[in-house]
Write an enzyme that holds these catalytic residues in place. Structure first.
Site, PDB file in Angstrom:
ATOM      1  N   LYS A 122       5.372   7.515   1.725  1.00 20.96           N
ATOM      2  CA  LYS A 122       4.354   7.468   2.717  1.00 20.96           C
ATOM      3  C   LYS A 122       4.745   6.638   3.865  1.00 20.96           C
ATOM      4  O   LYS A 122       4.300   6.915   5.037  1.00 20.96           O
ATOM      5  CB  LYS A 122       2.928   6.839   1.958  1.00 20.96           C
ATOM      6  CG  LYS A 122       1.732   6.940   2.816  1.00 20.96           C
ATOM      7  CD  LYS A 122       1.774   5.282   3.368  1.00 20.96           C
ATOM      8  CE  LYS A 122       0.515   5.176   4.296  1.00 20.96           C
ATOM      9  NZ  LYS A 122       0.348   3.833   4.549  1.00 20.96           N
ATOM     10  N   ASP A 141      -1.147   9.733   1.869  1.00 16.36           N
ATOM     11  CA  ASP A 141      -2.023   8.331   1.771  1.00 16.36           C
ATOM     12  C   ASP A 141      -3.167   8.439   0.764  1.00 16.36           C
ATOM     13  O   ASP A 141      -3.246   9.843   0.481  1.00 16.36           O
ATOM     14  CB  ASP A 141      -2.319   7.573   3.018  1.00 16.36           C
ATOM     15  CG  ASP A 141      -3.246   8.405   3.819  1.00 16.36           C
ATOM     16  OD1 ASP A 141      -4.096   9.174   3.391  1.00 16.36           O
ATOM     17  OD2 ASP A 141      -3.238   8.264   5.070  1.00 16.36           O
TER      18      ASP A 141
END
Length: 213
Positions: A122, A141
DNA sequence: CTCCCGATAT
DNA sequence: ATATCAGGAG
């Protein structure tokens, strides 16, 4: 309607709704600062992170600065973002490695980025897309994960599998757009607790609209 | 899977 | 009181 067409209509409509959604809403100057800010953003809000980095980056701004920083002082500066001991350790170890093994520059390959302490896919994908303008993956996320699941594009399982599914579904040149638009929409309407389906511009394209109680 | 962890909304 | 916030490591 098949998934490709539905995902395209969703992205097109969200783009109209959020024409200014480009990249992260974190404040930073250069790849190192974005990397630090993104590490800090774990389980925190970007508003809180910006509040912290406005002071933090005046005290430390380069990889060398963070690598040589006093651990206790660093911890106190980032305290209010939560996980402050882990994050301080990650920031320092990552910056030490960048100084020693990468000539003080943030790596531009995802395989190198994810080897850094505290940097997962991420964080790596955000830095690559937002700072270097490349797209080697999609940052998954909490918002992207939640909306992707609600939109029926993937069954949440884990973030790596979801990322792969989305990389197959979404055209590569819209990967980062997908992430930024879903984050924007997730913050304003498709919230975790009480999603505002009645005000949602894509509720006709969402299989779980009005079913969140 | 658990742990790390403060701030804020509900 | 509890869920959630641009997660990652062991």
């Amino acid at each position: 309607m098949n998934e490709e067409k539905r995902s395209r209509k969703i992205l097109d409509r969200l783009r109209e709704e959020y024409p200014d959604a480009h990249g992260s809403s974190l404040d930073y100057d250069g790849p190192i600062q974005l990397l630090v800010a993104t590490i800090l953003s774990a389980q925190s809000t970007d508003e809180k992170v910006n509040e912290i980095t406005s002071k933090l980056f005046k005290r430390y701004s380069s990889a060398k600065d963070f690598a040589e920083a006093d651990r206790d002082e660093l911890e106190s500066l980032i305290y209010s973002s939560g996980y402050y001991r882990n994050k301080a350790k990650w920031i320092q170890e990552t910056c030490e490695r960048i100084v020693k093994d990468h000539n003080s520059k943030v790596p531009r390959e995802i395989d190198d980025l994810v080897k850094l302490e505290g940097v997962g896919r991420k964080t790596a994908n955000i830095v690559l897309s937002d700072s270097f303008g490349t797209n080697q993956g999609i940052p998954i996320d909490t918002h992207v994960k939640r909306l992707t699941k609600r939109l029926g594009f993937s069954e949440a399982e884990n973030r790596n599998k979801m990322e792969q599914k989305l990389m197959d579904l979404i055209p590569r040149d819209r990967w980062y757009e997908y992430a930024t638009l879903l984050v924007s929409h997730g913050k304003r309407f498709c919230k975790a607790r009480k999603p505002k389906c009645d005000e949602c511009v894509i509720n006709d394209l969402c299989p779980t609209a009005f079913s969140h109680g």
